[in-house]
Design a protein around this motif. Structure first.
Motif, short mmCIF file in Angstrom:
data_model
loop_
_atom_site.label_atom_id
_atom_site.label_comp_id
_atom_site.label_asym_id
_atom_site.label_seq_id
_atom_site.Cartn_x
_atom_site.Cartn_y
_atom_site.Cartn_z
N ASP A 240 35.63 1.52 14.93
CA ASP A 240 35.04 2.70 14.32
C ASP A 240 34.53 3.61 15.43
OD1 ASP A 240 32.77 4.38 13.17
OD2 ASP A 240 33.62 3.50 11.35
N HIS A 244 30.06 2.54 13.26
CA HIS A 244 29.59 2.11 11.95
C HIS A 244 29.93 0.64 11.73
CE1 HIS A 244 30.21 6.58 10.69
NE2 HIS A 244 29.08 6.41 11.32
N ASP A 246 28.55 -1.20 8.68
CA ASP A 246 28.53 -1.55 7.26
C ASP A 246 29.87 -1.29 6.59
OD1 ASP A 246 25.89 -2.28 7.52
OD2 ASP A 246 25.11 -0.35 6.85
N SER A 247 30.48 -0.16 6.86
CA SER A 247 31.78 0.16 6.27
C SER A 247 32.64 0.86 7.33
CB SER A 247 31.61 1.06 5.05
OG SER A 247 30.87 2.23 5.38
N GLU A 249 35.70 2.24 9.62
CA GLU A 249 37.04 2.74 9.35
C GLU A 249 37.83 2.76 10.66
OE1 GLU A 249 37.57 6.11 6.84
OE2 GLU A 249 35.73 5.72 5.69
N PRO A 266 40.05 1.73 5.78
CA PRO A 266 38.62 1.74 5.47
C PRO A 266 38.21 0.35 4.96
CG PRO A 266 39.86 2.81 3.71
CD PRO A 266 40.87 2.31 4.71
N GLY A 267 37.33 -0.32 5.68
CA GLY A 267 36.92 -1.66 5.28
C GLY A 267 38.10 -2.61 5.25
#
Length: 452
Positions: A240, A244, A246-247, A249, A266-267
């Motif tokens: 990322d 990031h 938590d989620s 990409e 994404p995720g």
């Protein structure tokens, strides 16, 4: 363009009579003038440059350059390199969307499209400017440009700068990768000073560690020595870019002179987010008729446009109907189960081929191979009674899609017809797009190259 250039070239100044320079599209850029006026303005600019500097300019950069302007500069002044703006949405009065992600030789009919045939090729390469984030910019969810420009939050972020330089120097890039650093000077030194110096320090540390540092003219000459036509290129960001957790990409871009494609992660999801194809016959929108309004779009030929073909909920950052190409397992009854990723994707390259390997939560893995003229997808380790499906969803009346006929997906944009071929698969039109089911054996292939 500015008032002095217009006056010296004998071209009427259509800008604000109280301004020396007017930023509005019909005044500031070549597309606001007739082809003959563009050539006069080019000649005036080059003569003025030579009078002041002592020689003609070797590079020409502007946020917006057209094929007629570039061809005249290349043919008559042997320009080494052009610089133009990256893809953007409604910034400074214009949208640019669907052009090559990196460097290319433009065609004489459309400066935003790489030439397919030598006879149509402008002999000076184009480099997209600003160092754009390949992951998040596409969905336009960041309130300011997300580029390496040191006045923006992204360009001030050491996390982003490190990720971008690492991608450029060490990730799979195919034939060539480059980064352009700098800032338009109208922002002033106080705004750019801190981040600009930070970027220059990081760049200096990478000298000799996978990165060559040189002027744009030198890069243009290097490109011309190395490539006779537009080579394959890639941008692979498997971390990322803003850190990031938590989620996160991730994303993979591939470009040839025939098409560009984006596989996005994404995720634990993954899907095709973008496919644009190129054709020497597709003209620039303002090739002969000058633009007369501020607020225009310059878009290429999409076979999947994950932004423009999505609904307004997606544009607002909420759940909605997102235009995408998702991969699924299709059973003998036609039911589909969307594939999900486990772990991280891996990317490798060989010659002009970029391969992405995705391990699946259901077992097995999906291999995507992007080649100069086509892309292919195959399942490995899936039960034999299941088929691979590639399901395109979009808002029908926002898309360029028309029909499925035989083994082709047919599209039309601005009264220009184009298509993408299907090999080893059967396509069916659905209420929200197209469903393609692979054959029993071999890989599902999409044939992106356009026939002349």
């Amino acid at each position: 363009m500015n008032r002095k250039f217009c006056d010296d070239a004998g071209v009427a100044w259509r800008g604000n009579p109280e301004w020396e320079w007017d930023y509005h599209v019909p005044v500031a850029y070549g597309i606001g003038y007739t082809p003959d006026e563009r050539r006069k303005l080019v000649d005036t600019a080059m003569v003025t440059f030579k009078r002041v500097i002592g020689h003609h300019a070797s590079t020409v950069a502007a946020w917006n350059l057209d094929a007629i302007t570039m061809a005249h500069l290349s043919d008559n002044y042997e320009i080494d390199a052009f610089g133009i703006c990256r893809d953007q949405l409604a910034t400074d009065g214009y949208t640019i969307w669907g052009g090559p992600i990196a460097a290319y030789y433009p065609n004489r009919n459309n400066g935003w499209s790489p030439a397919l045939e030598a006879k149509n090729q402008i002999s000076t390469p184009v480099f997209r400017l600003l160092g754009q984030d390949p992951v998040y910019y596409y969905d336009n969810q960041i309130p300011q440009p997300d580029t390496m420009e040191p006045v923006w939050a992204s360009g001030r972020s050491e996390t982003f700068v490190d990720a971008f330089l690492e991608m450029t120097a060490h990730a799979p890039t195919q034939s060539v990768a480059y980064a352009q650093l700098g800032q338009e000077n109208s922002f002033g030194w106080p705004m750019m000073r801190k981040a600009y110096l930070m970027q220059m320090d990081k760049l200096a540390q990478m000298r000799g560690k996978g990165m060559i540092i040189e002027t744009m003219a030198e890069t243009g000459r290097r490109f011309k020595r190395s490539f006779k036509s537009t080579p394959t290129q890639a941008q692979v960001m498997l971390q990322d870019p803003f850190g990031h957790h938590d989620s996160p990409e991730r994303t993979v871009w591939y470009q040839s002179k025939h098409y560009r494609v984006n596989l996005h992660f994404p995720g634990d999801q993954f899907y095709l987010r973008d496919i644009h194809v190129y054709d020497d016959r597709f003209p620039e929108q303002y090739q002969t008729q000058p633009v007369r309004q501020h607020g225009i779009e310059q878009r290429m030929l999409a076979a999947l446009d994950g932004y423009h073909w999505s609904d307004d909920e997606v544009h607002a950052g909420r759940a909605g109907i997102r235009a995408l190409g998702r991969f699924a397992l299709i059973d003998q009854h036609g039911n589909d189960t969307t594939l999900a990723m486990i772990g991280l994707p891996t990317v490798s390259e060989a010659g002009a081929t970029l391969q992405t390997n995705v391990h699946l939560s259901a077992g097995g893995h999906l291999v995507s191979e992007f080649r100069e003229r086509e892309m292919e997808f195959r399942l490995i380790g899936a039960p034999s009674h299941l088929r691979l499906g590639l399901i395109f969803d979009w808002i029908a009346d926002r898309s360029a899609f028309q029909t499925v006929s035989g083994d082709r997906l047919n599209f039309s944009f601005r009264n220009f017809d184009y298509s993408v071929g299907i090999a080893n698969g059967v396509g069916t039109k659905t209420a929200r797009g197209v469903s393609i089911v692979a054959g029993k054996r071999g890989a599902l292939r999409l044939l992106a190259a356009q026939s002349s």
